[in-house]
Design an enzyme around this catalytic site. Structure first.
Site, PDB file in Angstrom:
ATOM      1  N   GLY A  16      67.457  23.296  -3.451  1.00 55.12           N
ATOM      2  CA  GLY A  16      66.996  23.226  -2.126  1.00 55.12           C
ATOM      3  C   GLY A  16      66.703  24.237  -1.273  1.00 55.12           C
ATOM      4  N   LYS A  71      58.020  33.951   9.149  1.00 58.58           N
ATOM      5  CA  LYS A  71      59.074  34.237   9.925  1.00 58.58           C
ATOM      6  C   LYS A  71      58.814  35.593  10.716  1.00 58.58           C
ATOM      7  CE  LYS A  71      62.031  31.612   6.869  1.00 58.58           C
ATOM      8  NZ  LYS A  71      62.406  31.915   5.445  1.00 58.58           N
ATOM      9  N   VAL A  98      67.699  19.856   5.563  1.00 56.40           N
ATOM     10  CA  VAL A  98      68.123  20.297   6.719  1.00 56.40           C
ATOM     11  C   VAL A  98      68.278  19.104   7.624  1.00 56.40           C
ATOM     12  CG1 VAL A  98      67.378  21.702   8.690  1.00 56.40           C
ATOM     13  CG2 VAL A  98      66.523  22.324   6.616  1.00 56.40           C
ATOM     14  N   ILE A 116      71.581  32.269  10.875  1.00 53.01           N
ATOM     15  CA  ILE A 116      71.839  33.666  11.558  1.00 53.01           C
ATOM     16  C   ILE A 116      71.036  33.363  12.772  1.00 53.01           C
ATOM     17  CG2 ILE A 116      71.712  35.939  11.700  1.00 53.01           C
ATOM     18  CD1 ILE A 116      70.942  36.005   8.647  1.00 53.01           C
TER      19      ILE A 116
END
Ligand code: HSE
Length: 436
Positions: free
Chosen positions: A187, A205, A14, A136
């Site tokens: 990944g 989450k 990231v 998103i």
């Protein structure tokens, strides 16, 4: 205007994606933010990573605290992941008056209340769009776009690795471990892949989504968590035969008794859009009382997809640098003193339909015994499959789809059925959601 100076903690998947997009789209991003955004200082244990990504003109260190304590840095972007030292770094950055952007769902789900309280005290922002569903903008949608609504429920495929595994099992009949190894190589998977396959990542989450949807504190310890590791190729095939797909879902629902907060494999009718979300893609379905059902879809993991969400947060922070902290969007959507004390209900109180797969001796009266026990608990059967055994005398698979039932009643029926001599092994049970 002076550019915003970013300190990046971590240059892995990231971090790399974030640095590359910030460089490639620098001009477009500056036009949106009203000023330039520059990566000035990067903490990484692998100094060659920056060179490999074509990132130059940055200071590098292997000590993340140097970045957090650097007076020139305006925004600290934490992309190390995990609980420690991420928590210490984020708290130190806040103490130093820096804004923080993070993709760390574990950190927010477990320590978010403490971190946000500290941020509020210091008048800084902690932004975490990238923590959920990769690229998103689901936090933005829930917290701002749907702010007029009383949210009734949400259901999401929020772990890309798990969705990739289930998709490959269904489409190619591939073995669980092979697909997981591929997700790791790409990944997508967490440093500890049990977080993906045992549902912990999705539970982190969902805890955050539930808090933002209903205005309740973060309560990871109350999120029911079940992963996909016990799903077999035959379950995937039987679900298809019954007109369903197996997806790993996070569900948060407001009921009269409180809030349901649960992640588990779920059968969803094949005809639903969300049942057709495949591979590493994520999707979140949100039902608001005014807007109705809305669906958010996109890449749930990956370097640039997640980097996209990180940068959107950095741009938001850049725009709010000069605003009055009292008038910023609250971290958890509701004003901090307005969080409600709604209980998270226990799984025994949750009502869903069920898929059941049991292995039984092929002899007279077995089915009658099973249906009698279910009937005694008022559990009604909606569909049924029993295949002829390959060889006479072999055990048979019995597949049942029930109508909606209270989970406590189902547990007590399953205990009685498993105690029958004619039933072998543990019964496989998967909850069913119509999502209509
Ligand atoms: N391991 C996570 C997933 C990464 O597979 O969805 C994104 O949070």
């Amino acid at each position: 205007m002076k550019p915003v100076k970013v300190g990046l903690l971590g240059l892995g998947t990231v971090g790399g994606g974030t640095a590359v997009i910030l460089k490639r789209n620098a001009e477009e991003i500056a036009r949106r933010a009203g000023r330039g955004i520059e990566v000035d200082f990067i903490a990484t244990l692998d100094a060659s990573a920056a060179t490999n990504l074509g990132i130059d003109n940055v200071r590098l260190t292997d000590d993340a605290f140097e970045v957090v304590n650097d007076p020139d840095i305006d925004v600290v972007v934490e992309l190390i992941g995990g609980y420690s030292p991420a928590k210490e770094l984020v708290l130190k950055a806040i103490e130093n008056g820096k804004h923080v952007v993070t993709a760390n769902k574990a950190l927010i789900a477990i320590h978010g209340d403490e971190i946000f309280a500290k941020a509020q005290e210091k008048g800084v922002v902690v932004a975490f769009e990238a923590a959920i569903a990769g690229g998103i903008p689901i936090i933005k949608a829930l917290r701002e776009g749907l702010a007029a609504n009383r949210i009734e429920w949400l259901a999401g495929i929020i772990n890309g690795t798990g969705n990739f595994i289930l998709t490959e099992m269904r489409d190619k009949g591939r073995n669980f471990d092979d697909v997981l190894a591929e997700a790791q190589a790409l990944g997508y998977a967490e440093a500890d892949p049990t977080f993906d396959v045992e549902g912990i990542d999705a539970a982190h989450k969902l805890t955050i989504l539930s808090s933002i949807a209903f205005g309740i504190p973060l309560q990871f310890d109350k999120t029911y968590t079940e992963g996909i590791s016990k799903i077999t190729l035959e379950d995937v095939a039987y679900a298809e035969e019954l007109g369903y797909r197996i997806k790993h879902l996070g569900v948060a629902r407001r009921t009269e008794a409180g809030v349901e907060q649960r992640v588990h494999p779920t059968l969803i009718p094949k005809s639903r859009l969300i049942a057709n979300v495949n591979g590493v893609m994520n999707a979140v379905l949100v039902k608001g009382d005014a807007v109705g059902a809305t669906l958010y879809y996109g890449a749930g993991a990956g370097d640039e997809a997640t980097g996209s969400a990180v940068i959107a947060d950095i741009i938001d922070v850049a725009r709010t640098l000069t605003t009055d902290p009292e008038n910023r969007v609250p971290h958890l959507a509701f004003q901090p003193n307005e969080l409600a004390d709604i209980p998270v209900v226990s799984m025994d109180e949750v009502e869903t339909a069920f898929y059941l797969r049991m292995t039984a001796k092929d002899e007279a009266g077995v089915l009658a015994e099973v249906t009698r026990i279910l009937g005694d608990q008022n559990i009604s059967i909606e569909a049924f499959i029993q295949k002829q055994p390959e060889n006479e005398g072999d055990d048979v698979n019995i597949i049942l789809l029930t109508h909606r039932v209270n989970e406590g009643d189902m547990n007590s029926a399953l205990k009685q059925i498993e105690a029958l001599d004619v039933i072998k092994d543990e019964i496989m049970r998967i909850r069913v959601e119509e999502l209509s």
